[in-house]
Write an enzyme that holds these catalytic residues in place. Structure first.
Site, PDB file in Angstrom:
ATOM      1  N   ASP A 149      -6.903   4.942   3.051  1.00  0.00           N
ATOM      2  CA  ASP A 149      -6.432   3.766   3.782  1.00  0.00           C
ATOM      3  C   ASP A 149      -7.382   2.582   3.637  1.00  0.00           C
ATOM      4  OD1 ASP A 149      -4.297   5.224   4.653  1.00  0.00           O
ATOM      5  OD2 ASP A 149      -5.153   5.687   6.619  1.00  0.00           O
TER       6      ASP A 149
ATOM      7  N   GLU B  43       8.116   5.402   6.946  1.00  0.00           N
ATOM      8  CA  GLU B  43       6.937   6.254   6.835  1.00  0.00           C
ATOM      9  C   GLU B  43       6.138   6.096   8.125  1.00  0.00           C
ATOM     10  OE1 GLU B  43       3.269   6.264   3.803  1.00  0.00           O
ATOM     11  OE2 GLU B  43       5.202   5.847   2.855  1.00  0.00           O
TER      12      GLU B  43
END
EC number: 4.2.1.20
Length: 258
Positions: free
Chosen positions: A63, A52
């Site tokens: 995040d 990824e």
């Protein structure tokens, strides 16, 4: 005909092995994007299933601090979506790459142009964490005749009927979000997590991979037992940035037998 990402991950699953996908932030390297191929080949040589690759963004709502800081370092190195696309065109690898991006960088670039420009690269999947399922039509039409799969993210608090709706017709894999919150927040799992993962696994006809907060050997064993594999981000990003040895952890993840 199934897309390449689906076929490759299904082959690993059929061989009785756990699928392992590490996350890296594009441009988070002392060489900036010039170091991306080096990192990809390092992980490829360790036998990972796919990689990824994150596109840095200034407002990364999903995040945690480790990946957010990696994105800031990448932006400081001058990483742009355009520069990343040009870099990806030069990278040769036998394993599929999956782009993780927020919708804004994609929108600014132009979804159709982005997909066209990645057509001859190793990119075989696309994850957009802030794109609601109801707005997938902003992207899906441009992927229909390509080898790039749009990966659904499924919260384990989601009911089974909604899960079915989210994954209907999906290719590549289902990204099962193990925690409520941001990436890297390990250990804060629901008591009924395993039950929800097993339920999702039953209704999905493509591999189910567990991510968000996966960081230990115990996590690898736990989530490989109730899903088809794991995605590890913050642990990998931190180790690569700080020069910490991560090879043994990756080898253990890659070698996991069902």
């Amino acid at each position: 005909m199934p897309k390449t990402l689906t076929e490759k991950l299904n082959a690993i699953k059929a061989a009785g092995k756990g699928i392992f996908v590490p996350y890296i932030m594009a441009g988070d390297h002392e060489k900036g994007l010039d170091g991306l191929a080096e990192t990809i080949h390092f992980l490829e040589d360790l036998g990972v299933s796919a990689i990824e690759v994150g596109i840095p963004f200034s407002d990364p709502v999903a995040d945690g601090p480790v990946i957010e800081e990696a994105g800031l370092r990448s932006l400081a190195h001058g990483t742009s979506t355009q520069a990343l696309v040009e870099t990806l065109k030069t990278i040769e690898t036998e394993i599929p790459l999956v782009i993780m991006t927020y919708f804004n960088p994609l929108f600014q670039y132009g979804v159709e142009n982005f997909v066209k420009d990645l057509a001859d690269t190793a990119v075989k999947g696309l994850i957009i964490p802030d794109l609601p399922h109801e707005h997938a039509n902003f992207v899906e039409p441009f992927l229909a005749d390509t080898d790039i799969a749009l990966i659904p993210l499924v919260s384990l608090t989601t009911g089974i009927e909604r899960q079915k709706e989210l994954i209907e017709g999906a290719e590549g894999f289902v990204y099962a979000v193990a925690i409520n919150g941001v990436t890297g927040k390990s250990g804060n799992y629901r008591a009924d997590l395993d039950k929800h993962l097993a339920q999702l696994h039953q209704v999905a006809d493509i591999p189910v991979l567990t991510g968000f907060g996966v960081s230990s050997q115990a996590d690898l064993e736990r989530f490989n037992a109730v899903s088809d594999g794991v995605i590890v981000g913050s642990k990998i990003v931190k180790a690569l940035h700080q020069g910490e040895p991560i090879q043994d952890f990756i080898r253990q993840a890659v070698a996991y037998q069902k």
